[in-house]
Design an enzyme around this catalytic site. Structure first.
Site, short mmCIF file in Angstrom:
data_model
loop_
_atom_site.label_atom_id
_atom_site.label_comp_id
_atom_site.label_asym_id
_atom_site.label_seq_id
_atom_site.Cartn_x
_atom_site.Cartn_y
_atom_site.Cartn_z
N ASP A 1 -29.67 1.39 5.21
CA ASP A 1 -30.39 0.01 5.00
C ASP A 1 -29.76 0.07 6.08
O ASP A 1 -28.70 0.27 7.40
CB ASP A 1 -28.93 -1.46 4.31
CG ASP A 1 -29.63 -2.09 4.31
OD1 ASP A 1 -30.81 -2.86 4.36
OD2 ASP A 1 -29.61 -3.38 4.76
N GLU B 1 -30.65 -11.35 1.50
CA GLU B 1 -31.31 -10.79 2.44
C GLU B 1 -32.77 -10.21 2.13
O GLU B 1 -32.94 -9.50 0.99
CB GLU B 1 -31.05 -10.41 2.38
CG GLU B 1 -29.65 -10.25 3.27
CD GLU B 1 -28.27 -9.07 4.39
OE1 GLU B 1 -27.87 -9.98 5.50
OE2 GLU B 1 -29.08 -8.48 4.41
N ASP C 1 -31.45 -7.95 -0.39
CA ASP C 1 -30.40 -7.60 -0.50
C ASP C 1 -29.53 -8.11 -0.20
O ASP C 1 -28.70 -8.55 0.47
CB ASP C 1 -30.41 -6.23 0.66
CG ASP C 1 -29.10 -5.50 1.53
OD1 ASP C 1 -28.07 -4.93 0.21
OD2 ASP C 1 -28.68 -5.53 2.38
N GLN D 1 -18.00 -10.20 3.56
CA GLN D 1 -18.23 -9.31 4.59
C GLN D 1 -17.66 -9.68 5.61
O GLN D 1 -17.05 -9.02 6.37
CB GLN D 1 -19.96 -9.55 4.46
CG GLN D 1 -20.31 -8.59 5.87
CD GLN D 1 -22.14 -8.99 6.22
OE1 GLN D 1 -22.54 -9.53 5.39
NE2 GLN D 1 -22.88 -8.64 7.34
N LYS E 1 -22.38 -6.13 -0.50
CA LYS E 1 -23.31 -5.70 -0.01
C LYS E 1 -23.51 -4.75 -1.89
O LYS E 1 -24.61 -4.83 -2.66
CB LYS E 1 -23.65 -4.96 1.22
CG LYS E 1 -23.79 -5.31 1.73
CD LYS E 1 -24.55 -6.36 2.20
CE LYS E 1 -25.22 -6.82 3.94
NZ LYS E 1 -26.39 -7.11 3.71
N GLU F 1 -35.94 -8.11 2.43
CA GLU F 1 -36.16 -6.82 2.83
C GLU F 1 -37.48 -6.33 2.53
O GLU F 1 -37.73 -6.18 1.37
CB GLU F 1 -34.83 -6.01 3.06
CG GLU F 1 -33.55 -6.90 3.14
CD GLU F 1 -32.85 -5.52 3.77
OE1 GLU F 1 -32.95 -4.34 3.93
OE2 GLU F 1 -31.32 -5.87 3.48
N HIS G 1 -32.45 -11.56 13.30
CA HIS G 1 -31.35 -11.90 12.48
C HIS G 1 -30.43 -10.99 13.51
O HIS G 1 -29.15 -11.25 12.93
CB HIS G 1 -32.38 -11.05 10.95
CG HIS G 1 -30.71 -10.73 10.16
ND1 HIS G 1 -30.48 -11.77 9.03
CD2 HIS G 1 -30.25 -9.16 9.78
CE1 HIS G 1 -29.47 -11.45 8.48
NE2 HIS G 1 -29.48 -9.67 9.07
N ARG H 1 -20.00 -12.92 15.38
CA ARG H 1 -19.17 -12.55 17.19
C ARG H 1 -19.93 -13.85 18.06
O ARG H 1 -20.84 -13.14 18.99
CB ARG H 1 -19.51 -11.52 17.66
CG ARG H 1 -18.98 -10.03 16.42
CD ARG H 1 -19.50 -8.67 17.47
NE ARG H 1 -20.91 -8.74 17.31
CZ ARG H 1 -21.14 -8.08 15.98
NH1 ARG H 1 -20.92 -7.95 15.20
NH2 ARG H 1 -22.89 -8.95 15.58
#
Lengths: 437, 437
Positions: free
Chosen positions: A138, A210, A244, A251, A264, A212, A145, A154
């Site tokens: 991935d 997600e 995903d 996480q 995931k 994708e 994103h 963070r």
């Protein structure tokens, strides 16, 4: 490398009438591949090609012996329970079969009589995985994103210094990838609230999708050899839609220092149809980078990549809740984006992945990473749309969501449009959350 | 779960004389499995069992029809180019075949005449991968390794707060795993010196090995189901030696935020022999955790796991340089450690991996993570032995190393010893660095 050729001509029509209807995902210019059989039958799974609302059964095409040369070899290989052998044959075989199928399905084809018996309505079939995915990687190619999620995980350091130099990627789990229609229990795991001293165990509370693209490798490379960027797209068989699924609370607690893991690998869902790289030729776009950003290192740079390395593949996401199903209410679209916003191209992903000698096998898949666009409304996950779970989004029936709830079905679609060419589509990928066990 | 039974009796001897010699890795108490054929032949690869310095050819055993019931079914399944089918049959089949082989190879067996023709000297064979590894997950179970490496990558924050709660793992690359004897070019990639403004591209300068065990899953689980810790070891077919080659300079630049990628996926090497979980029963040890450390969450806790969840598998690493080969100098041992130092057990790894519903398939592999012991000399990587490349280590022929150089062969061995039981061994895993392409 795929370029415009006679198969893309927007004046072509098919003797399969539904392929000529405006708005179909599967006009004769598309011709995507899947593995299918009649639903609830004990038939063998085998290759099929979408044309309008039908599937062309490649077992019958192969047995009819109407193609010759590389096209014949290719359709013979595609008459199997997985497309890996066909995908591994390489670009000239893929193109030969596409051309042969395009000619055979065109209005006026000599093969119409033979192939009319090879059509199965899409409404009558079930799909399996289009190929065996040996390894799945991935990527993380949407800078929007990466920045949005980075700012949640963070706040002081949202976009790490390597992002603009390295096509960041990580290895995912192959075993839990399944085809559209996948339904799976809400995952359980460890989470830790910021104010808690110790973690706790239980069902995920921040379950997310997600948005994708999946990118399927065709012909591979030997271990120790790399794939130069000039040659990278010759190894890319095609694209699918890819959800995903992500457990955000798992996480946040587990991902340092080695990356996402149980957040995931409980499930990932692909669309049944693989739209070939060749079919996407008309929807290529320039790949540019802001001149204030660092430009790629030499191994990630080519003229063709600059000129047409991006693909304008449009995608949207809708949620269908249990209540919507009960009320016969249409699914609620929650966002729309395009792969053209990707900070890195498919060729750059392929080249970067192999620059150290890592080998691809036919059928390996790359995830594009969540394809969020520049605007908040174009975010490819609920984590972003709900600003980290702080704000609910309102669905079209008035229900609200910060994250997914049990019974929710997530539906993703994809399509391409370009001036002077027919619209083509990817179909959809759907998946449903069951209650935790 | 495997317990002591007649196959572990240290008084057993074999009619294969070399199996009775002191110091052999493969006495009759071991009976590990591999896939082999005569070297440089065009024979089909098939299953084999190590006995002394010989391989027992399971194709001949299967065809001889000397076993019955589950042992017959098992040996028939093991007569294949990969052991996945046999591994997927489950514990009762593995045990039945082990018992049948133990009895057939014992001194005085009625089958000696039949099986003498089924022996091939190990010196005459070549091996392939013992099974198809669908997915490979690497764990991080040595707290000594995690702390030492963490202090190099994050001096202010070596051991992250999740480490003592979560068996940290990440998905690795299956395609580039090969069997002992693997030789691969030094990987190239992006690196960034701490004082540089921009990254540069070139051959890795800090190439390293990692001393690990590989843990093969046998019977899998359905997607959405988890494997409880009480039942976890029934899913573990066996163990091999595993060198998880690492490019430290690539890793330092690429690994945030999604974990190691090109720093790892250029090559990984397994030993040919899989030592079964059952063979390891005599070498189990207590699993304890410092009482000041957090104790595991309930799903990672069981009485059996406390009592005998660890395995005292001893391992060492040696380097053989080009100069040593030219001078006929023996490889230089650089460290020695044991799996008993692991902070998490195999059962905890299996249970954690599936607690979210992630599914295993037969042949999937878990890496233990680098098995560094508590002392600096027990470090399982050069990164640790050289203290981040600051101090050279001196090899037995006077050469020095901070990291691996072209032409270096890394040799890992493993073995088990316990009072009242025969020593058993894993053979070795070897791999060689070729110059960058």
């Amino acid at each position: 490398m795929s370029f415009i050729n006679e198969t893309h001509d927007n004046s072509l029509t098919s003797w399969v009438a539904s392929a000529n209807q405006s708005g179909t995902d599967f006009p004769i210019q598309n011709l995507p591949f899947a593995i299918f059989r009649r639903a609830n039958s004990s038939e063998e799974f085998r290759g099929g090609v979408a044309i309008g609302d039908q599937v062309l059964d490649l077992a019958i095409v192969a047995e009819a012996g109407i193609f010759s040369g590389e096209a014949h070899s290719a359709v013979t290989a595609a008459n199997a329970a997985a497309l890996n052998e066909f995908m591994g044959m390489g670009q000239s075989y893929w193109s030969a079969l596409r051309l042969a199928l395009s000619r055979a399905l065109r209005e006026g084809s000599d093969h119409q009589n033979t192939l009319e018996g090879a059509l199965v309505p899409q409404s009558d079939v079930e799909y399996s995985m289009p190929c065996h995915i040996g390894d799945y990687t991935d990527f993380y190619t949407s800078i929007y994103h990466a920045t949005a999620v980075g700012s949640l995980f963070r706040p002081d350091n949202p976009l790490l210094p390597n992002y603009k130099w390295v096509p960041i990627g990580y290895h995912g789990r192959s075993s839990s990838i399944d085809v559209s229609g996948q339904a799976f229990p809400r995952p359980k795991g460890q989470t830790k609230a910021p104010d808690a001293d110790t973690p706790s165990f239980g069902p995920c509370k921040r379950l997310d999708y997600e948005l994708e693209l999946g990118i399927y490798l065709g012909k591979g490379n030997e271990l120790g050899e790399h794939i130069a960027i000039e040659n990278a797209e010759n190894h890319v068989f095609g694209f699918c839609l890819f959800n995903d699924w992500s457990a955000r609370d798992l996480q946040a607690w587990e991902y340092q220092p080695l990356g996402p893991f149980l957040a995931k690998n409980f499930a990932s869902t692909v669309s049944p149809w693989i739209v070939t790289t060749e079919a996407l030729a008309p929807y290529r776009t320039q790949w540019t980078r802001d001149e204030n950003d660092p430009q790629p290192l030499e191994y990630l740079e080519s003229a063709q990549n600059r000129e047409s390395g991006s693909f304008d593949i449009q995608m949207d996401v809708a949620i269908e809740t249990q209540k919507m199903r009960a009320d016969n209410h249409a699914p609620s679209k929650v966002s729309e984006s395009s792969f053209k916003h990707s900070y890195w191209t498919v060729a750059q992903m392929v080249t970067h992945h192999t620059v150290n000698g890592c080998n691809f096998l036919p059928g390996d898949m790359l995830g594009s990473g969540t394809q969020s666009g520049p605007d908040h409304e174009e975010a490819g996950s609920l984590l972003e749309l709900s600003r980290g779970g702080k704000e609910s989004i309102t669905l079209t029936n008035g229900e609200e969501r910060k994250f997914l709830e049990d019974g929710d079905t997530v539906i993703m679609r994809g399509w391409c449009e370009a001036e002077g060419f027919n619209r083509i589509g990817f179909g959809s990928v759907e998946g449903t959350i069951l209650p935790a066990k």
